[in-house]
Design a protein around this motif. Structure first.
Motif, PDB file in Angstrom:
ATOM      1  N   LEU A  84       0.824  -1.202   0.000  1.00 32.58           N
ATOM      2  CA  LEU A  84       0.000   0.000   0.000  1.00 32.58           C
ATOM      3  C   LEU A  84       0.862   1.257   0.000  1.00 32.58           C
ATOM      4  CD1 LEU A  84      -2.759   1.421   0.264  1.00 32.58           C
ATOM      5  CD2 LEU A  84      -2.489   1.235   2.753  1.00 32.58           C
ATOM      6  N   THR A  85       0.611   2.132  -0.957  1.00 31.14           N
ATOM      7  CA  THR A  85       1.220   3.461  -1.015  1.00 31.14           C
ATOM      8  C   THR A  85       0.118   4.492  -0.844  1.00 31.14           C
ATOM      9  OG1 THR A  85       2.963   2.723  -2.515  1.00 31.14           O
ATOM     10  CG2 THR A  85       2.529   5.086  -2.424  1.00 31.14           C
ATOM     11  N   VAL A  86       0.272   5.386   0.120  1.00 30.12           N
ATOM     12  CA  VAL A  86      -0.723   6.429   0.381  1.00 30.12           C
ATOM     13  C   VAL A  86      -0.121   7.785   0.055  1.00 30.12           C
ATOM     14  CG1 VAL A  86      -2.206   7.539   2.091  1.00 30.12           C
ATOM     15  CG2 VAL A  86      -1.834   5.062   2.183  1.00 30.12           C
ATOM     16  N   VAL A  87      -0.798   8.538  -0.788  1.00 26.68           N
ATOM     17  CA  VAL A  87      -0.394   9.901  -1.125  1.00 26.68           C
ATOM     18  C   VAL A  87      -1.447  10.839  -0.549  1.00 26.68           C
ATOM     19  CG1 VAL A  87       0.148  11.538  -2.965  1.00 26.68           C
ATOM     20  CG2 VAL A  87       0.734   9.102  -3.236  1.00 26.68           C
ATOM     21  N   ARG A  88      -1.044  11.680   0.387  1.00 33.48           N
ATOM     22  CA  ARG A  88      -1.982  12.584   1.052  1.00 33.48           C
ATOM     23  C   ARG A  88      -2.194  13.847   0.217  1.00 33.48           C
ATOM     24  NH1 ARG A  88      -3.182  11.721   6.447  1.00 33.48           N
ATOM     25  NH2 ARG A  88      -4.704  13.354   6.000  1.00 33.48           N
ATOM     26  N   ALA A  89      -2.940  13.701  -0.861  1.00 33.75           N
ATOM     27  CA  ALA A  89      -3.215  14.844  -1.729  1.00 33.75           C
ATOM     28  C   ALA A  89      -4.089  15.881  -1.036  1.00 33.75           C
ATOM     29  CB  ALA A  89      -3.881  14.370  -3.021  1.00 33.75           C
ATOM     30  N   ASP A  90      -4.771  15.493   0.044  1.00 39.08           N
ATOM     31  CA  ASP A  90      -5.564  16.470   0.788  1.00 39.08           C
ATOM     32  C   ASP A  90      -4.694  17.566   1.387  1.00 39.08           C
ATOM     33  OD1 ASP A  90      -5.315  15.374   4.001  1.00 39.08           O
ATOM     34  OD2 ASP A  90      -4.948  13.939   2.395  1.00 39.08           O
ATOM     35  N   GLN A  91      -3.418  17.246   1.597  1.00 34.35           N
ATOM     36  CA  GLN A  91      -2.506  18.246   2.158  1.00 34.35           C
ATOM     37  C   GLN A  91      -2.162  19.339   1.150  1.00 34.35           C
ATOM     38  OE1 GLN A  91      -1.524  18.033   5.497  1.00 34.35           O
ATOM     39  NE2 GLN A  91      -3.019  16.366   5.492  1.00 34.35           N
ATOM     40  N   TRP A  92      -2.424  19.076  -0.134  1.00 37.31           N
ATOM     41  CA  TRP A  92      -2.093  20.065  -1.157  1.00 37.31           C
ATOM     42  C   TRP A  92      -2.905  21.345  -0.983  1.00 37.31           C
ATOM     43  CZ3 TRP A  92      -2.489  16.443  -6.082  1.00 37.31           C
ATOM     44  CH2 TRP A  92      -1.511  15.443  -5.983  1.00 37.31           C
TER      45      TRP A  92
ATOM     46  N   TYR B  13       1.650  18.040  -9.797  1.00 34.68           N
ATOM     47  CA  TYR B  13       1.237  17.780 -11.173  1.00 34.68           C
ATOM     48  C   TYR B  13       2.342  17.067 -11.942  1.00 34.68           C
ATOM     49  CZ  TYR B  13      -1.280  18.698 -15.520  1.00 34.68           C
ATOM     50  OH  TYR B  13      -1.978  18.546 -16.698  1.00 34.68           O
ATOM     51  N   ALA B  14       3.582  17.393 -11.624  1.00 31.65           N
ATOM     52  CA  ALA B  14       4.705  16.745 -12.314  1.00 31.65           C
ATOM     53  C   ALA B  14       4.929  15.323 -11.825  1.00 31.65           C
ATOM     54  CB  ALA B  14       5.973  17.580 -12.116  1.00 31.65           C
ATOM     55  N   GLU B  15       4.729  15.076 -10.527  1.00 31.63           N
ATOM     56  CA  GLU B  15       5.033  13.767  -9.944  1.00 31.63           C
ATOM     57  C   GLU B  15       3.834  12.812  -9.958  1.00 31.63           C
ATOM     58  OE1 GLU B  15       6.523  14.493  -6.046  1.00 31.63           O
ATOM     59  OE2 GLU B  15       8.381  15.445  -6.752  1.00 31.63           O
ATOM     60  N   HIS B  16       2.624  13.361  -9.992  1.00 33.15           N
ATOM     61  CA  HIS B  16       1.415  12.535  -9.925  1.00 33.15           C
ATOM     62  C   HIS B  16       0.434  13.000 -11.006  1.00 33.15           C
ATOM     63  CE1 HIS B  16       2.920  11.236  -5.959  1.00 33.15           C
ATOM     64  NE2 HIS B  16       3.106  12.521  -5.698  1.00 33.15           N
ATOM     65  N   ASP B  17       0.876  12.953 -12.232  1.00 32.85           N
ATOM     66  CA  ASP B  17       0.098  13.561 -13.307  1.00 32.85           C
ATOM     67  C   ASP B  17      -1.254  12.891 -13.520  1.00 32.85           C
ATOM     68  OD1 ASP B  17       1.583  11.354 -14.118  1.00 32.85           O
ATOM     69  OD2 ASP B  17       1.571  11.956 -16.218  1.00 32.85           O
ATOM     70  N   ASN B  18      -1.330  11.558 -13.464  1.00 31.51           N
ATOM     71  CA  ASN B  18      -2.605  10.879 -13.712  1.00 31.51           C
ATOM     72  C   ASN B  18      -3.663  11.275 -12.690  1.00 31.51           C
ATOM     73  OD1 ASN B  18      -1.794   9.441 -15.992  1.00 31.51           O
ATOM     74  ND2 ASN B  18      -0.956   7.764 -14.772  1.00 31.51           N
ATOM     75  N   PHE B  19      -3.289  11.235 -11.420  1.00 35.18           N
ATOM     76  CA  PHE B  19      -4.253  11.625 -10.395  1.00 35.18           C
ATOM     77  C   PHE B  19      -4.554  13.115 -10.475  1.00 35.18           C
ATOM     78  CE2 PHE B  19      -5.089  13.543  -6.254  1.00 35.18           C
ATOM     79  CZ  PHE B  19      -6.287  12.912  -5.947  1.00 35.18           C
ATOM     80  N   SER B  20      -3.552  13.948 -10.694  1.00 36.96           N
ATOM     81  CA  SER B  20      -3.757  15.395 -10.718  1.00 36.96           C
ATOM     82  C   SER B  20      -4.739  15.811 -11.796  1.00 36.96           C
ATOM     83  CB  SER B  20      -2.417  16.116 -10.924  1.00 36.96           C
ATOM     84  OG  SER B  20      -1.541  15.865  -9.849  1.00 36.96           O
TER      85      SER B  20
END
Length: 371
Positions: A61-69, A86-93
């Motif tokens: 499991l990898t968790v990316v806390r995009a809520d912190q953005w 946007y550069a590191e997580h382009d698909n999700f962004s």
């Protein structure tokens, strides 16, 4: 007991017209089905297969806390955060920007770019900062939910070593679908897990967020919602006859998947019942089954019958107001569990491949348990 069970509305319970059917042959077939069920063994309470040893399965499991953005204090700080994300997580962004935040070029003001629009719309307003503070306060520690989800990922990897499970991105800023799943990521709306007492939920129109679902809006449901989405994506529904029983068993099979990957999660959480609702359906399963057989619901293809027994609602129509909705789903779960207990070498892929609902029910030898 039956009067109490069948009274789903005011007034006396409607009588069961058992033999008053257009065809006596059809009525006789249902009677034979009940007699066959009476001769089957009683199911044990909540049968389980022993949980396998997953000590050798690494964490996936990898968790990316995009809520912190969205917690930047200034537009310049947010712009730097967004551009890096946007550069590191382009698909999700791109998904987050276009589908969650509903960004469109025509919304841009003079001399404004997408980062500036997101900041002005979803970061700077006072109400958005208050929402961010609420998230910090109510979801300050998600480690427990992520630990359960990590174990579920590892159990999944044990059963399906060829699968690659997506990283989890948590986001905020809007209320909506709790989980969106793609091959590249699972997107989790933290705003949908703030606790049933969160005052903001009461501001939603009841048709968009029914009050009877409030108990599921808590962090303990995060792993369940993610794994349920994974299960539904992996095994798309195959319902060749589109009967009530097929829908019941498909949902029941998905819950058996949750049994495998979340062996320590309570049944009430897996199916989304309160403790009182789970107790009710356990104690009244026999009457529920009698009603379904008497009204010839199992092999009905009417959308109203499917919604009545498998769909969401304040309770199951035609049953006591104390009943949960989706009683048919719980019964389908017990049928699928009984089949797996009887044939423990059956894989989940084999179980889902069994689209003949009648044959599965007969082979399971399931019958309602009496309390």
């Amino acid at each position: 007991m039956l009067n109490h069970f069948f009274n789903g509305s005011k007034g006396p319970a409607a009588p069961i017209r058992w033999f008053n059917q257009p065809s006596r042959r059809r009525a006789l077939s249902w009677l034979l089905l009940l007699l066959w069920l009476a001769g089957c063994k009683t199911e044990p309470a909540d049968p389980r297969l022993p949980a396998p040893n997953i000590g050798h399965i690494p964490s996936e499991l990898t968790v990316v806390r995009a809520d912190q953005w969205l917690k930047a204090q200034t537009e310049e700080e947010f712009r730097s955060t967004w551009e890096k994300a946007y550069a590191e997580h382009d698909n999700f962004s791109v998904f987050y920007r276009d589908w969650i935040l509903q960004f469109e070029e025509r919304q841009l003001g003079p001399d404004q770019d997408q980062a500036g629009w997101i900041y002005q719309t979803f970061v700077a307003p006072e109400m958005m900062r208050e929402l961010a503070d609420t998230l910090d306060e109510r979801l300050s520690d998600l480690s427990g939910a992520f630990e359960v989800l990590d174990l579920a990922y590892r159990y999944h990897r044990y059963y399906f070593p060829q699968d690659t499970l997506p990283p989890l991105y948590t986001y905020s800023g809007v209320f909506g679908q709790p989980v969106d799943l793609s091959p590249d990521f699972a997107a989790l709306a933290l705003t949908m897990f703030l606790g049933r007492d969160f005052s903001g939920y009461r501001n939603f129109p009841s048709e968009n967020l029914p009050r009877f679902l409030f108990h599921r809006l808590s962090p303990e449901y995060i792993p369940v919602r993610v794994m349920d989405a994974i299960g539904r994506t992996r095994w798309a529904a195959e319902l060749p006859e589109n009967t009530v029983l097929q829908h019941m068993l498909y949902e029941g099979k998905l819950l058996c998947y949750l049994d495998r990957v979340m062996p320590d999660v309570p049944d009430s959480v897996k199916i989304g019942f309160t403790h009182q609702q789970l107790q009710w359906v356990r104690q009244n399963q026999g009457e529920a089954w009698t009603l379904m057989v008497a009204e010839e619901l199992l092999f009905s293809t009417k959308s109203s019958d499917i919604a009545r027994l498998v769909g969401e609602g304040p309770h199951t129509k035609g049953m006591s107001l104390e009943s949960p909705s989706r009683v048919g789903v719980w019964l389908g779960w017990q049928m699928a569990r009984a089949y797996l207990e009887r044939y423990p070498n059956t894989s989940l892929d084999e179980l889902f491949a069994m689209t003949d609902a009648r044959a599965l029910l007969e082979a399971s030898k399931w019958k309602p348990k009496s309390y």
